[in-house]
Design an enzyme around this catalytic site. Structure first.
Site, mmCIF file in Angstrom:
data_model
loop_
_atom_site.group_PDB
_atom_site.id
_atom_site.type_symbol
_atom_site.label_atom_id
_atom_site.label_comp_id
_atom_site.label_asym_id
_atom_site.label_seq_id
_atom_site.Cartn_x
_atom_site.Cartn_y
_atom_site.Cartn_z
ATOM 1 N N LYS A 32 0.640 -1.218 0.124
ATOM 2 C CA LYS A 32 0.122 0.108 -0.100
ATOM 3 C C LYS A 32 0.899 1.114 -0.186
ATOM 4 O O LYS A 32 0.248 2.140 -0.435
ATOM 5 C CB LYS A 32 -0.932 0.018 1.217
ATOM 6 C CG LYS A 32 -2.024 -0.824 1.007
ATOM 7 C CD LYS A 32 -3.357 -0.404 2.018
ATOM 8 C CE LYS A 32 -4.396 -1.409 1.633
ATOM 9 N NZ LYS A 32 -5.542 -1.268 2.859
ATOM 10 N N LYS A 48 -5.112 -10.961 -6.882
ATOM 11 C CA LYS A 48 -6.475 -11.059 -6.351
ATOM 12 C C LYS A 48 -7.515 -9.884 -6.652
ATOM 13 O O LYS A 48 -7.104 -8.932 -6.903
ATOM 14 C CB LYS A 48 -6.373 -11.088 -4.867
ATOM 15 C CG LYS A 48 -6.041 -9.916 -4.230
ATOM 16 C CD LYS A 48 -6.100 -9.864 -2.540
ATOM 17 C CE LYS A 48 -5.884 -8.407 -2.016
ATOM 18 N NZ LYS A 48 -6.126 -8.157 -0.925
ATOM 19 N N LYS A 54 -10.432 -4.082 -4.655
ATOM 20 C CA LYS A 54 -11.315 -2.490 -4.796
ATOM 21 C C LYS A 54 -10.089 -1.817 -5.644
ATOM 22 O O LYS A 54 -10.655 -0.915 -6.053
ATOM 23 C CB LYS A 54 -11.311 -2.050 -3.443
ATOM 24 C CG LYS A 54 -12.339 -2.741 -2.508
ATOM 25 C CD LYS A 54 -12.556 -2.334 -1.384
ATOM 26 C CE LYS A 54 -13.285 -3.091 -0.117
ATOM 27 N NZ LYS A 54 -12.867 -2.699 1.203
HETATM 28 P P1 TYM Z 1 -10.852 -5.718 3.651
HETATM 29 O O1 TYM Z 1 -11.835 -4.618 4.146
HETATM 30 O O2 TYM Z 1 -9.862 -5.398 2.655
HETATM 31 O O3 TYM Z 1 -11.371 -6.847 3.393
HETATM 32 C C1 TYM Z 1 -12.517 -7.283 3.813
HETATM 33 C C2 TYM Z 1 -12.678 -9.071 3.804
HETATM 34 O O4 TYM Z 1 -12.713 -9.408 2.519
HETATM 35 C C3 TYM Z 1 -11.822 -10.361 2.156
HETATM 36 N N1 TYM Z 1 -11.337 -10.346 0.951
HETATM 37 C C4 TYM Z 1 -11.034 -11.403 0.128
HETATM 38 N N2 TYM Z 1 -11.465 -12.733 0.254
HETATM 39 C C5 TYM Z 1 -11.214 -13.364 -0.828
HETATM 40 N N3 TYM Z 1 -10.744 -13.066 -2.037
HETATM 41 C C6 TYM Z 1 -10.441 -11.831 -2.249
HETATM 42 N N4 TYM Z 1 -10.030 -11.412 -3.626
HETATM 43 C C7 TYM Z 1 -10.638 -10.909 -1.125
HETATM 44 N N5 TYM Z 1 -10.357 -9.390 -1.082
HETATM 45 C C8 TYM Z 1 -10.503 -9.199 0.251
HETATM 46 C C9 TYM Z 1 -10.557 -9.851 3.216
HETATM 47 O O5 TYM Z 1 -9.752 -10.890 3.418
HETATM 48 C C10 TYM Z 1 -11.443 -9.467 4.488
HETATM 49 O O6 TYM Z 1 -11.674 -10.739 5.157
HETATM 50 N N6 TYM Z 1 -7.612 -5.478 7.386
HETATM 51 C C11 TYM Z 1 -8.684 -5.868 7.207
HETATM 52 C C12 TYM Z 1 -9.887 -5.444 8.185
HETATM 53 C C13 TYM Z 1 -9.686 -5.460 9.433
HETATM 54 C C14 TYM Z 1 -10.052 -6.805 10.175
HETATM 55 C C15 TYM Z 1 -9.995 -6.809 11.573
HETATM 56 C C16 TYM Z 1 -10.474 -8.253 9.728
HETATM 57 C C17 TYM Z 1 -9.560 -4.690 10.296
HETATM 58 N N7 TYM Z 1 -9.597 -5.259 11.592
HETATM 59 C C18 TYM Z 1 -10.151 -7.544 12.484
HETATM 60 C C19 TYM Z 1 -10.420 -9.124 10.446
HETATM 61 C C20 TYM Z 1 -10.255 -8.798 12.083
HETATM 62 C C21 TYM Z 1 -9.279 -5.554 5.542
HETATM 63 O O7 TYM Z 1 -8.493 -4.440 5.173
HETATM 64 O O8 TYM Z 1 -10.255 -6.123 4.893
#
Ligand code: TYM
Length: 343
Positions: free
Chosen positions: A121, A205, A208
């Site tokens: 990032k 992957k 967004k």
């Molecule tokens: P975020 O907002 O980027 O993504 C949300 C969830 O979607 C999953 N994900 C995917 N799963 C499968 N294939 C993909 N291409 C794909 N892209 C995204 C992510 O793995 C996630 O589960 N850091 C985290 C948010 C967070 C969090 C937490 C998660 C903050 N605190 C505590 C768990 C526990 C994030 O940026 O997710």
């Protein structure tokens, strides 16, 4: 690093979070939301819209609250039951930020420097990245540990952050000679749907931040958009194999078969049993039909909730009260363990 036996004996609890930083896509849905729904059958669950994480990169203040509501609406539309599970916005429970500060003092610079998401990032210009972006995984650890959550369902891309959470919990427990104070939470980052790839490039992957809209299916896409994106998905000229082994070296084909399997709730082998020997001219329309059938009702419910924001606001307010009550209790123990003054 985690050689301390888990002596945490509290109740099992699930926590996960999603950033309100743009439209949700099929990867988020299959990697996270579908798992959330399955989890609530088994354990108490807390699902959070992580707006404090979102602001580690610039967000439009005029849109952030609406984006937060949209993610909460997606949770509900996907099937998370706000009576059974807690749904809330991270910034409405101050304990996350307070515990993050305390955990900043247990986490080590070297651990954070190894985080690949920060490197991705921040890009080449690390000096200009926010301090928040660097400390991001510590806030994520605080999110989980402030509820003493034991299980964390996410997509595969969060695995490294969840391993760090375990290291931070373990370090805190040792630093303060408090074995089992925090559980070492179990990452649930595998299984079907854990890594959905871009529709344009099977080696990246679905994300967004991909500049190509054709690379992802958004949860709010219309049926026509879904069908068009699947039709335009990159594939190879060969027919589908009849066994999963035959997908070796065919990343795009594997991805589409995987998506079909998770949406239909069957195995890749079963999908290939049905479509082996057929070309994409047959498979893609079948996948489009299935995707529209499964995602259409989710999008429709999201639109209904968007027209009725007070319903979502009530869920978020109730969730903030319930989450806050749990988090305050844990934070009180943390303050005492660290040795802060209290009246
Ligand atoms: P975020 O907002 O980027 O993504 C949300 C969830 O979607 C999953 N994900 C995917 N799963 C499968 N294939 C993909 N291409 C794909 N892209 C995204 C992510 O793995 C996630 O589960 N850091 C985290 C948010 C967070 C969090 C937490 C998660 C903050 N605190 C505590 C768990 C526990 C994030 O940026 O997710």
């Amino acid at each position: 690093m985690n050689d301390q036996t888990i002596s945490y004996t509290g109740p099992e609890r699930v926590f996960s979070g999603v950033q309100p930083s743009g439209s949700l896509h099929l990867g988020n849905y299959l990697g996270a939301l579908v798992k959330f729904v399955a989890m609530q059958e088994e354990r108490d669950c807390i699902f959070c819209v992580v707006d404090l994480h979102a602001i580690t990169v610039p967000q439009d203040p005029k849109r952030l609250a609406a984006q937060t509501r949209e993610i909460a609406a997606a949770f509900i539309a996907a099937g998370v039951d706000p009576k059974r599970s807690i749904i809330f916005a991270q910034s409405s429970v101050g304990a996350h930020a307070e515990l993050a500060w305390i955990l900043n003092c247990s986490a080590r610079m070297g651990w954070l420097e190894r985080m690949t998401q920060f490197k991705d990032k921040a890009g080449k210009d690390r000096e200009r990245a926010s301090v928040g972006l660097f400390a991001y995984p510590v806030l994520q650890a605080a999110d989980i540990l402030v509820y003493r959550a034991t299980h964390v369902p996410t997509g595969e891309d969060q695995k490294q952050h969840l391993e760090l959470t375990r290291d931070i919990a373990d370090r805190f427990n040792r630093d303060f000679d408090a074995p089992g104070f925090f559980p070492l939470p179990e990452p649930l980052t595998t299984g079907p749907g854990a890594r959905i790839m871009s529709l344009k490039d099977g080696s990246k992957k679905m994300s967004k931040s991909d500049p190509s809209e054709l690379s992802r299916i958004n949860l709010l896409d219309t049926s026509d958009e879904i069908a068009r994106k699947i039709k335009k998905a990159t594939t190879d000229p060969d027919a589908l194999p009849s066994e999963p082994d035959g997908l070796e070296g065919r990343a795009e084909a594997r991805n589409l078969v995987g998506i079909y399997a998770v949406l239909a709730g069957i195995s890749e082998a079963e999908v290939l049993g049905q479509f082996g020997g057929q070309g994409f001219g047959v498979f893609k329309p079948a996948l489009a039909e299935l995707a529209v059938e499964k995602l259409g009702p989710v999008a429709e419910r999201m639109r209904q909730l968007a027209d009725n924001p007070s319903e979502v606001d009530r869920v978020l307010a109730d969730g903030a009260d319930r989450a806050g009550a749990i988090a305050e209790g844990v934070l009180k123990d943390v303050r005492q363990t660290v040795g802060f003054w209290s009246p």
